[in-house]
Motif scaffolding. Sequence first.
Motif, mmCIF file in Angstrom:
data_model
loop_
_atom_site.group_PDB
_atom_site.id
_atom_site.type_symbol
_atom_site.label_atom_id
_atom_site.label_comp_id
_atom_site.label_asym_id
_atom_site.label_seq_id
_atom_site.Cartn_x
_atom_site.Cartn_y
_atom_site.Cartn_z
ATOM 1 N N CYS A 49 -7.517 -58.183 17.313
ATOM 2 C CA CYS A 49 -8.637 -58.935 16.786
ATOM 3 C C CYS A 49 -9.216 -58.103 15.900
ATOM 4 N N GLY A 53 -10.694 -60.421 12.599
ATOM 5 C CA GLY A 53 -12.014 -60.399 12.159
ATOM 6 C C GLY A 53 -11.956 -59.910 10.755
ATOM 7 N N ILE A 171 -11.370 -65.391 19.076
ATOM 8 C CA ILE A 171 -10.657 -64.211 19.687
ATOM 9 C C ILE A 171 -9.344 -64.368 20.598
ATOM 10 N N PHE A 182 -12.713 -57.558 16.660
ATOM 11 C CA PHE A 182 -13.233 -58.556 15.959
ATOM 12 C C PHE A 182 -14.382 -58.326 15.103
#
Length: 256
Positions: A49, A53, A171, A182
């Motif tokens: 993640c 992100g 996510i 993230f």
Amino acid sequence: MSQQPVSRAEVKPAVPLLDVLLRILGDMRSHTAGPYLYIGTADVERVACLVVGYWECLRSLGVEEGSDALFRDWLRDVKRALPGQGWAKAYLEEFHGDQERALLKYLGYVTEFRALPPEALASIPWHYSGEHPAAGVPSWTPVRPPQPTLDMLLEVRREIGDVPGRLGMFIGDIDVRRMAGFIDGYRLCLALAGARDEEYARFERWLQEEKGVPPGQEWTLPFLQSCQGDSEQAIRRLLEDAVEFRSRGRSAPETE
């Protein structure tokens, strides 16, 4: 939503995500154990993640990735190494829970992809509209101002509404570690582009002062415990706290 400034620092060209992943790989190869550059302890779910992100931040900056945009498609369609369950779970299962070996396998694919010649990049199937990325010229200079992390979190809150499970849009599997990754990835992208994102640091201090997060800890474990182990509720609590923080005017820039 009114946008708050990230900082007064001049924003630099963004750093390509694959460059960041190769830096992590180099650090892992040069050290016998973590913490490692940018990620700390190896945790494939969190790193998976972090990648998402970071890409979200690049998208918000409006950069042109060029052939780097093909990495996920190459991993899925050419290498057949991106199963439906996601690389993190699949590789972790393959290596019987060994986080570092699972992460090294993923990062090894990054190395292999970056070594592809132009003709191999051009042959990767492209299933989307617009020009094939291999034909594009990358530009890492942001065309839009950096979006602060708090604005991003408020946007996530608005998008998911009150619909259970909708956090998965951002996510995948709903887990506090993945949400933390993230945020890590988004903030890392901002930082490497020269945006200090001081508002989020104030938000973290506020969580400690007002919301019971112990000093030196992040929100994940305290919020998970207060929500009886329910990751979705813990993440929603973080998002609601972001709304409260902004509405109270706590994010006003500090005077210099």
